[in-house]
Structure formats: structure tokens, C-alpha cells
Design a protein around this motif. Structure first.
Motif, PDB file in Angstrom:
ATOM      1  N   ARG A  70       0.827  -1.064   0.212  1.00  0.00           N
ATOM      2  CA  ARG A  70      -0.026  -0.017   0.066  1.00  0.00           C
ATOM      3  C   ARG A  70       0.859   1.410   0.071  1.00  0.00           C
ATOM      4  N   TYR A  71       0.349   2.241  -0.431  1.00  0.00           N
ATOM      5  CA  TYR A  71       1.147   3.504  -0.347  1.00  0.00           C
ATOM      6  C   TYR A  71       0.637   4.320   0.570  1.00  0.00           C
ATOM      7  N   HIS A  72       1.958   5.143   1.343  1.00  0.00           N
ATOM      8  CA  HIS A  72       1.647   5.869   2.680  1.00  0.00           C
ATOM      9  C   HIS A  72       2.157   7.179   2.270  1.00  0.00           C
ATOM     10  N   ALA A  73       1.889   8.215   3.039  1.00  0.00           N
ATOM     11  CA  ALA A  73       2.255   9.653   2.865  1.00  0.00           C
ATOM     12  C   ALA A  73       3.722   9.774   2.941  1.00  0.00           C
ATOM     13  N   GLY A  74       4.327  10.287   2.212  1.00  0.00           N
ATOM     14  CA  GLY A  74       5.937  10.315   1.840  1.00  0.00           C
ATOM     15  C   GLY A  74       6.320  11.392   2.738  1.00  0.00           C
ATOM     16  N   PRO A  75       7.714  11.679   3.083  1.00  0.00           N
ATOM     17  CA  PRO A  75       8.250  12.637   3.901  1.00  0.00           C
ATOM     18  C   PRO A  75       7.955  14.212   3.483  1.00  0.00           C
ATOM     19  N   VAL A  76       7.452  14.487   2.376  1.00  0.00           N
ATOM     20  CA  VAL A  76       6.926  15.873   2.039  1.00  0.00           C
ATOM     21  C   VAL A  76       5.729  16.053   2.881  1.00  0.00           C
ATOM     22  N   ILE A  77       4.907  15.329   3.140  1.00  0.00           N
ATOM     23  CA  ILE A  77       3.587  15.691   3.430  1.00  0.00           C
ATOM     24  C   ILE A  77       3.077  14.871   4.910  1.00  0.00           C
ATOM     25  N   SER A  78       4.000  14.078   5.392  1.00  0.00           N
ATOM     26  CA  SER A  78       3.702  13.137   6.603  1.00  0.00           C
ATOM     27  C   SER A  78       3.001  14.167   7.786  1.00  0.00           C
ATOM     28  N   LEU A  79       1.780  13.719   8.268  1.00  0.00           N
ATOM     29  CA  LEU A  79       1.673  14.188   9.647  1.00  0.00           C
ATOM     30  C   LEU A  79       2.145  13.376  10.703  1.00  0.00           C
ATOM     31  N   THR A  80       1.824  13.721  11.835  1.00  0.00           N
ATOM     32  CA  THR A  80       2.031  12.992  13.259  1.00  0.00           C
ATOM     33  C   THR A  80       1.126  11.881  13.110  1.00  0.00           C
ATOM     34  N   ALA A  81       1.553  10.752  13.465  1.00  0.00           N
ATOM     35  CA  ALA A  81       0.632   9.450  13.598  1.00  0.00           C
ATOM     36  C   ALA A  81      -0.651   9.663  14.312  1.00  0.00           C
ATOM     37  N   ASP A  82      -0.655  10.448  15.444  1.00  0.00           N
ATOM     38  CA  ASP A  82      -1.850  10.848  16.231  1.00  0.00           C
ATOM     39  C   ASP A  82      -2.903  11.618  15.464  1.00  0.00           C
ATOM     40  N   ALA A  83      -2.248  12.714  14.722  1.00  0.00           N
ATOM     41  CA  ALA A  83      -3.130  13.542  13.860  1.00  0.00           C
ATOM     42  C   ALA A  83      -3.722  13.141  12.841  1.00  0.00           C
ATOM     43  N   GLN A  84      -2.998  12.138  11.993  1.00  0.00           N
ATOM     44  CA  GLN A  84      -3.486  11.179  10.897  1.00  0.00           C
ATOM     45  C   GLN A  84      -4.606  10.466  11.331  1.00  0.00           C
ATOM     46  N   SER A  85      -4.361   9.517  12.324  1.00  0.00           N
ATOM     47  CA  SER A  85      -5.254   8.705  12.923  1.00  0.00           C
ATOM     48  C   SER A  85      -6.708   9.182  13.362  1.00  0.00           C
ATOM     49  N   ARG A  86      -6.672  10.415  14.176  1.00  0.00           N
ATOM     50  CA  ARG A  86      -7.750  11.129  14.583  1.00  0.00           C
ATOM     51  C   ARG A  86      -8.728  11.647  13.342  1.00  0.00           C
ATOM     52  N   THR A  87      -7.928  12.300  12.508  1.00  0.00           N
ATOM     53  CA  THR A  87      -8.386  12.717  11.240  1.00  0.00           C
ATOM     54  C   THR A  87      -9.095  11.752  10.525  1.00  0.00           C
ATOM     55  N   ALA A  88      -8.384  10.386  10.416  1.00  0.00           N
ATOM     56  CA  ALA A  88      -8.952   9.282   9.503  1.00  0.00           C
ATOM     57  C   ALA A  88     -10.133   8.712  10.196  1.00  0.00           C
ATOM     58  N   LEU A  89     -10.285   8.762  11.296  1.00  0.00           N
ATOM     59  CA  LEU A  89     -11.209   8.326  12.140  1.00  0.00           C
ATOM     60  C   LEU A  89     -12.475   9.092  11.888  1.00  0.00           C
ATOM     61  N   LEU A  90     -12.210  10.392  12.137  1.00  0.00           N
ATOM     62  CA  LEU A  90     -13.426  11.530  12.047  1.00  0.00           C
ATOM     63  C   LEU A  90     -14.123  11.198  10.638  1.00  0.00           C
ATOM     64  N   ARG A  91     -13.149  11.087   9.534  1.00  0.00           N
ATOM     65  CA  ARG A  91     -13.780  11.024   8.392  1.00  0.00           C
ATOM     66  C   ARG A  91     -14.643   9.866   8.077  1.00  0.00           C
ATOM     67  N   THR A  92     -14.159   8.611   8.525  1.00  0.00           N
ATOM     68  CA  THR A  92     -14.509   7.409   8.353  1.00  0.00           C
ATOM     69  C   THR A  92     -15.771   7.270   8.789  1.00  0.00           C
ATOM     70  N   ILE A  93     -16.216   7.736  10.176  1.00  0.00           N
ATOM     71  CA  ILE A  93     -17.387   7.990  10.989  1.00  0.00           C
ATOM     72  C   ILE A  93     -18.262   9.128  10.218  1.00  0.00           C
ATOM     73  N   ALA A  94     -17.760  10.026   9.808  1.00  0.00           N
ATOM     74  CA  ALA A  94     -18.733  11.130   9.206  1.00  0.00           C
ATOM     75  C   ALA A  94     -19.359  10.776   7.717  1.00  0.00           C
ATOM     76  N   MET A  95     -18.565   9.985   6.952  1.00  0.00           N
ATOM     77  CA  MET A  95     -18.905   9.714   5.491  1.00  0.00           C
ATOM     78  C   MET A  95     -20.380   9.389   5.314  1.00  0.00           C
ATOM     79  N   PRO A  96     -20.705   8.335   6.064  1.00  0.00           N
ATOM     80  CA  PRO A  96     -22.163   7.765   5.872  1.00  0.00           C
ATOM     81  C   PRO A  96     -23.146   8.714   6.310  1.00  0.00           C
ATOM     82  N   HIS A  97     -22.954   9.701   7.280  1.00  0.00           N
ATOM     83  CA  HIS A  97     -23.950  10.559   7.682  1.00  0.00           C
ATOM     84  C   HIS A  97     -23.854  11.781   6.674  1.00  0.00           C
ATOM     85  N   LEU A  98     -22.579  11.938   5.815  1.00  0.00           N
ATOM     86  CA  LEU A  98     -22.833  13.133   4.731  1.00  0.00           C
ATOM     87  C   LEU A  98     -23.719  12.578   3.635  1.00  0.00           C
TER      88      LEU A  98
END
Length: 265
Positions: A70-98
Motif C-alpha cells: 500500500r502507499y503511505h504519505a511520504g516525507p514531504v507531507i507526513s503528519l504525526t501518527a496521532d493527527a492522521q489517525s484522528r482525522t482518518a477516524l473522524l472522516r470514516t465515521i462522518a462519511m455515511p452521515h454525509l
């Protein structure tokens, strides 16, 4: 002048391949790893096209390929693991509601988070109407002009906003800095109403209405509906705001439950 500079309309000669590559970069940054199949499905392109795009992102260090292929964020755009995981979780939860919100109102729906003095679209679902507002995922706009951005700014403390709009932070773009006094008055109205409107301020011909989403003890996100201004009528506002309130409530409920599971409580 600042308002004119903020307007963001799709270029007349848009380069689809560039748009696809940039959208992939944002997905990798805020959501986490993607397979070639995932990327192809999200962009609506062939697997071979998705593979070429990802390969170019790897070449320029915007992406890297892991041992899992799989492809991951590279060094140019990497976020901290916590920021990425929380944002990903928020999006995953919100999409069905959108999706449900689009079904209720027949207009495009979006999820935004605050990134400094910008509002970033991390989720977007298009309306099925012929005349509609397109997918905004990955785009950023000045927070003080967007409906969702104003809701998140309104929940910051006075000191936090003062830091965001301090003159020294705006060197090189001082003509885009908002009138802080006028902004504070506008945010007072937003807090009182519980919703915000952006009519033609970030994109000509587009009106958006937003409602805040509480993440923990702060308004850490916002859900909005966007529609062509020609279809915006104040007689619809009660229905739109009610639907947004229900959507925000459902996202908050599911996010709270997911975080409790994550924390083991």
C-alpha cells in the motif's frame, strides 16, 4: 481585496491528472495508506491510471510504498501518527452521515477541520442534481470566509484567535488579513445562531451553510451543505439547519463511541 483573492473557481483549462495527483496526496496525508484499488475507486479511474499517479508521487517523495504494497504519505507531507489517525477516524465515521445528509437535502455535503487560519475539506459527497457543487475534498479556504471555518473559529478563545490573526503572522499577505473587529462581531452572531452561512465569499455562485461538530470538548470540525446560489432561498434555511444539526449530533455520537472503544473505557 482579500475577499476577491479568496475566490476559488475551477480553472477553465483544468488539468485532470494534476487534480487527481493532488487529491491522492491529500488522501494519503489525512487518511492514511491506500492500495492501488482504493485510489482508483476514490478517483473513479482505472487501476493503471491510479498506479501511474501513485508512482509519480513516490518519485517526488509525496508518497512511499510500504511492505504491504500500500502507499503511505511520504516525507514531504507526513503528519504525526496521532493527527492522521484522528482525522482518518473522524472522516470514516462522518462519511455515511454525509451521504444521508445529501439524501435529505439533495445538496452536496462536506466535512471540514481547522488547519491554522484555513479550513480544510476532509470529506465531500456530491449531490446527484445536474446543477450542483462539486467535490471539495482536499481543498483549503481561509477559515474566516467559510461557513464551517467560522464555526470552528467562534469556539476558539479570544487569545487563540488573536494569535491566529496577529499582524506578524500575516507578513507577505497582509492584504488578505481580515478586519479582526468585524470578524469578532460576525463570530458573536455565529455563536448566537449556532450555524453560519457563506454566500459567494469563497466561490462565486456557491452558498454554504454549516454547523459545528464537537470533538471532545471543542468544536473541532464542521459539517456543511453547499449549493448553487441560484438555488439558495432563505425559506429553506430552517430545514437545512435542522438537517445539519441532526447530522452533527449523529457524527458526535458515533465519534464519542469510537473513541471510548479506542481508549478501552
Amino acid at each position: 481585496m482579500a475577499q476577491d483573492r479568496a475566490l476559488k473557481n475551477r480553472p477553465q483549462y483544468a488539468l485532470t491528472s494534476v487534480d487527481h495527483a493532488l487529491r491522492l496526496a491529500v488522501m494519503l496525508q489525512v487518511e492514511g495508506p491506500l492500495s492501488v484499488s482504493d485510489a482508483a475507486e476514490r478517483l473513479g479511474v482505472a487501476r493503471s491510471t491510479a498506479h501511474r499517479l501513485l508512482t509519480m508521487l513516490v518519485y517526488r517523495d509525496f508518497a512511499r510504498q510500504g511492505d504491504d504494497r500500500r502507499y503511505h504519505a511520504g516525507p514531504v507531507i507526513s503528519l504525526t501518527a496521532d493527527a492522521q489517525s484522528r482525522t482518518a477516524l473522524l472522516r470514516t465515521i462522518a462519511m455515511p452521515h454525509l451521504h444521508a445528509l445529501v439524501g435529505r437535502l439533495g445538496e452536496s455535503a462536506n466535512l471540514l477541520v481547522l488547519a491554522g487560519d484555513y479550513a480544510r475539506f476532509i470529506g465531500s459527497v456530491e449531490s446527484t442534481q445536474a446543477l450542483r457543487v462539486g467535490n471539495r475534498e482536499g481543498m483549503v479556504f481561509p477559515a474566516h470566509l467559510t461557513s464551517g471555518g467560522k464555526l470552528m473559529l467562534a469556539d476558539l478563545t479570544v487569545d487563540e484567535r488573536a494569535e491566529l490573526y496577529a499582524v506578524e503572522r500575516w507578513r507577505g499577505r497582509s492584504d488578505e488579513r481580515p478586519d479582526v473587529g468585524a470578524l469578532e462581531r460576525e463570530l458573536d452572531v455565529v455563536r448566537e445562531r449556532g450555524f453560519a452561512i457563506n454566500k459567494d465569499r469563497t466561490e462565486s455562485g456557491v452558498t454554504a451553510v454549516g454547523r459545528g461538530v464537537r470533538v471532545g470538548d471543542r468544536v473541532g470540525a464542521a459539517v456543511t451543505v453547499s449549493m448553487p446560489t441560484v438555488r439558495f432561498d432563505e425559506s429553506r434555511l430552517v430545514d437545512v439547519v435542522t438537517a445539519l444539526a441532526l447530522t452533527a449530533r449523529d457524527i458526535e455520537h458515533d465519534l464519542h463511541a469510537a473513541l471510548r472503544v479506542e481508549l478501552g473505557v
